[in-house]
Design an enzyme around this catalytic site. Structure first.
Site, PDB file in Angstrom:
ATOM      1  N   HIS A  35       2.380  -1.972  -7.823  1.00 25.70           N
ATOM      2  CA  HIS A  35       1.140  -2.429  -7.474  1.00 25.70           C
ATOM      3  C   HIS A  35       0.194  -2.571  -8.764  1.00 25.70           C
ATOM      4  O   HIS A  35       0.697  -2.279  -9.565  1.00 25.70           O
ATOM      5  CB  HIS A  35       0.516  -1.316  -6.627  1.00 25.70           C
ATOM      6  N   GLU A 117       1.664   2.234  -9.581  1.00 25.07           N
ATOM      7  CA  GLU A 117       0.422   1.416  -9.838  1.00 25.07           C
ATOM      8  C   GLU A 117       0.241   1.210 -11.118  1.00 25.07           C
ATOM      9  O   GLU A 117       0.399   2.245 -11.989  1.00 25.07           O
ATOM     10  CB  GLU A 117      -0.744   2.304  -9.191  1.00 25.07           C
ATOM     11  N   ASP A 163      -1.316  -7.830  -4.751  1.00 26.24           N
ATOM     12  CA  ASP A 163      -0.965  -7.162  -6.148  1.00 26.24           C
ATOM     13  C   ASP A 163       0.452  -7.131  -6.249  1.00 26.24           C
ATOM     14  O   ASP A 163       1.454  -6.945  -5.168  1.00 26.24           O
ATOM     15  CB  ASP A 163      -1.646  -5.786  -6.083  1.00 26.24           C
TER      16      ASP A 163
END
Length: 191
Positions: A35, A117, A163
Site C-alpha cells: 500500500h 504501507e 495504491d
C-alpha cells in the site's frame, strides 16, 4: 531481521494499534499487500498515519481528516521515507488494511494477508531507503510465512483503490526478491 513467535519484527519500532482481530481459524498467511499512504495527503514525515492507525487522529487538525472521522484501519507495517519500519499489528493477527477485497477468487484478503504501507502517494516516487527496507522486510516475511503472492492494494481492490500507485517500481522491487512472487492482476472484482 527476525520475526518472533508472536509475529513481531525485532528491528521495527512497535506501536500498538487496536484495529486488528484474530485471523479465521486455519487461515494461512499467503499474500503480501503493498500500500501507500500519507497524511495529510502528499505530506511526509508527520504523525498522521500513526494517529490514524491508533485511533488518535484529530478530525479538526486538517480539512482532509474530516473524511477519516471514526475510521478504524491499520496495517502490519509502515515504512517511512527514510526507511524506518514501524509495526502496528503482530503478523499473526488480522490487520484491517485491505477492506473489501478479492484475490484470485478469494474474498476478505485481510484474513490471509500481511499489509505493508509505504509513506508516499500515487504520484510521488518512493525512496531508495524505502525499497531497501521493503526488500529486507519482504524477505524476512517470506522466511517466516508461506507467502505465495505479492500484490498491490489496487490489484486486490480494483476500481476502489489505486495504491501503491504508478510511481511504485514493481520491476525494481521484484528483481530483488529471491523468487517470482509478484502477481499483479486487475481481473479481480471488488466485493
Amino acid at each position: 531481521m527476525p520475526i518472533d513467535a508472536n509475529g513481531l519484527l525485532d528491528t521495527a519500532q512497535f506501536i500498538f494499534s487496536p484495529n486488528h482481530d484474530e485471523r479465521p481459524e486455519g487461515s494461512a498467511i499467503s499474500l503480501l499487500v503493498i500500500h501507500s499512504i500519507s497524511l495529510p495527503p502528499d505530506e511526509f514525515g508527520g504523525n498522521g498515519v500513526i494517529e490514524l492507525f491508533t485511533n488518535q487522529i484529530d478530525p479538526d487538525a486538517h480539512p482532509y481528516y474530516q473524511n477519516l472521522r471514526d475510521l478504524r484501519v491499520s496495517a502490519h507495517f509502515f515504512i517511512r521515507r527514510d526507511g524506518a519500519v514501524i509495526q502496528f499489528v503482530p503478523c499473526l493477527k488480522r490487520a484491517w488494511h485491505a477492506g473489501a477485497s478479492c484475490w484470485q477468487g478469494k474474498e476478505r484478503c485481510n484474513d490471509f494477508s500481511i499489509g505493508i504501507e509505504l509513506e508516499g502517494s500515487d504520484d510521488t516516487p518512493f525512496t531508495d531507503a524505502q525499497y531497501s527496507a521493503l526488500l529486507s522486510l519482504t524477505r524476512c516475511i517470506c522466511d517466516h510465512y508461506p507467502i505465495e503472492h505479492i500484490a498491490g492494494h489496487a490489484d486486490i481492490a480494483p476500481g476502489r483503490k489505486t495504491d501503491p500507485g504508478s510511481c511504485f517500481d514493481w520491476d525494481r522491487y521484484g528483481s530483488g526478491l529471491p523468487r517470482n512472487l509478484i502477481r499483479r492482476s486487475t481481473s479481480n472484482t471488488p466485493t
